[in-house]
Design a protein around this motif. Structure first.
Motif, PDB file in Angstrom:
ATOM      1  N   TRP A  35       6.905   5.056  -0.971  1.00 38.52           N
ATOM      2  CA  TRP A  35       5.842   4.232  -0.381  1.00 38.52           C
ATOM      3  C   TRP A  35       6.498   2.964   0.157  1.00 38.52           C
ATOM      4  CZ3 TRP A  35       0.917   5.592   0.568  1.00 38.52           C
ATOM      5  CH2 TRP A  35       0.369   6.651  -0.160  1.00 38.52           C
ATOM      6  N   ARG A  37       5.515  -0.614   2.815  1.00 41.41           N
ATOM      7  CA  ARG A  37       4.403  -1.370   3.378  1.00 41.41           C
ATOM      8  C   ARG A  37       4.899  -2.321   4.452  1.00 41.41           C
ATOM      9  NH1 ARG A  37       2.861  -5.126  -1.909  1.00 41.41           N
ATOM     10  NH2 ARG A  37       4.678  -6.519  -1.812  1.00 41.41           N
ATOM     11  N   ARG A  44       8.967  -3.569   7.728  1.00 44.16           N
ATOM     12  CA  ARG A  44       8.536  -2.612   6.719  1.00 44.16           C
ATOM     13  C   ARG A  44       9.427  -2.762   5.491  1.00 44.16           C
ATOM     14  NH1 ARG A  44       6.896   3.248   8.878  1.00 44.16           N
ATOM     15  NH2 ARG A  44       5.880   1.784  10.317  1.00 44.16           N
ATOM     16  N   VAL A  47       8.392  -0.182  -1.408  1.00 46.81           N
ATOM     17  CA  VAL A  47       7.472  -0.459  -2.503  1.00 46.81           C
ATOM     18  C   VAL A  47       7.845   0.367  -3.738  1.00 46.81           C
ATOM     19  CG1 VAL A  47       5.075  -0.324  -3.289  1.00 46.81           C
ATOM     20  CG2 VAL A  47       5.585  -1.020  -0.930  1.00 46.81           C
ATOM     21  N   ASP A  89      -0.198  -8.581  -1.306  1.00 44.77           N
ATOM     22  CA  ASP A  89      -0.052  -7.119  -1.221  1.00 44.77           C
ATOM     23  C   ASP A  89      -0.721  -6.567   0.036  1.00 44.77           C
ATOM     24  OD1 ASP A  89      -0.591  -7.006  -4.752  1.00 44.77           O
ATOM     25  OD2 ASP A  89       1.321  -6.803  -3.702  1.00 44.77           O
ATOM     26  N   TYR A  93       0.153   0.472   4.302  1.00 42.40           N
ATOM     27  CA  TYR A  93       1.007   1.225   3.380  1.00 42.40           C
ATOM     28  C   TYR A  93       1.314   2.594   3.977  1.00 42.40           C
ATOM     29  CZ  TYR A  93       0.565  -2.283  -0.245  1.00 42.40           C
ATOM     30  OH  TYR A  93       0.649  -3.448  -0.967  1.00 42.40           O
TER      31      TYR A  93
END
Length: 124
Positions: A35, A37, A44, A47, A89, A93
Motif C-alpha cells: 500500500w 499513498r 507517492r 505505507v 493520513d 491510497y
C-alpha cells in the motif's frame, strides 16, 4: 494482474477505515502486496507491505502501530486496516503488486502492477 482498491472515504480524526484491494488472476499468492499513498503536491510514499504468504509485514514509521496490512490469498484480496487516523493520513491510497519478494519493498519502482487508488480524507 488487475487491482481494484476500495474502502476510502471521509472520517474524523481518531476514526478508522478499512481499505480492500481485490486482485484478478490465479497467481495472487506469488506477489508481494503493498500500500502506498500520495497526498496533494507530494510524492507517492510507502505505507505497508506484506509478503506472498503473509508471514512478513512492514510499515512506514508514520503508520506503525496504527495501520495493519493483511491478506487473504483464497479471496485474492489485501487489506489495510487504519486506526487512529490523523489529518496527515489524508491521501489517495494505492495498492500495488510485486512479483516475488524484494528487500526494496518500500520502493515504488519495485512494483509491477497498481490499482486505481481510493481517496481517504481525515478531518480534524
Amino acid at each position: 494482474v488487475q487491482l481494484q482498491a476500495s474502502g476510502g472515504g471521509l472520517v474524523q480524526a481518531g476514526g478508522s477505515l478499512r481499505l480492500s484491494c481485490a486482485a484478478s488472476g490465479r497467481t495472487f499468492s506469488s506477489y508481494t502486496m503493498g500500500w502506498f499513498r500520495q497526498a496533494p503536491g507530494k510524492e507517492r510514499e510507502f505505507v505497508a507491505a506484506i509478503s506472498e504468504t503473509g508471514r512478513r509485514t512492514y510499515y512506514a514509521d508514520s503508520v506503525k502501530g496504527r495501520f495493519t496490512i493483511s491478506r487473504d490469498n483464497a479471496k485474492n484480496t489485501v487489506y489495510l486496516q487504519m486506526n487512529s487516523l490523523k489529518p496527515e493520513d489524508t491521501a489517495v491510497y494505492y495498492c500495488a503488486a510485486q512479483r516475488g519478494w524484494s528487500a526494496a519493498y518500500y520502493n515504488v519502482d519495485q512494483y509491477n502492477y497498481w490499482g486505481q487508488g481510493t481517496l481517504v480524507t481525515v478531518s480534524s
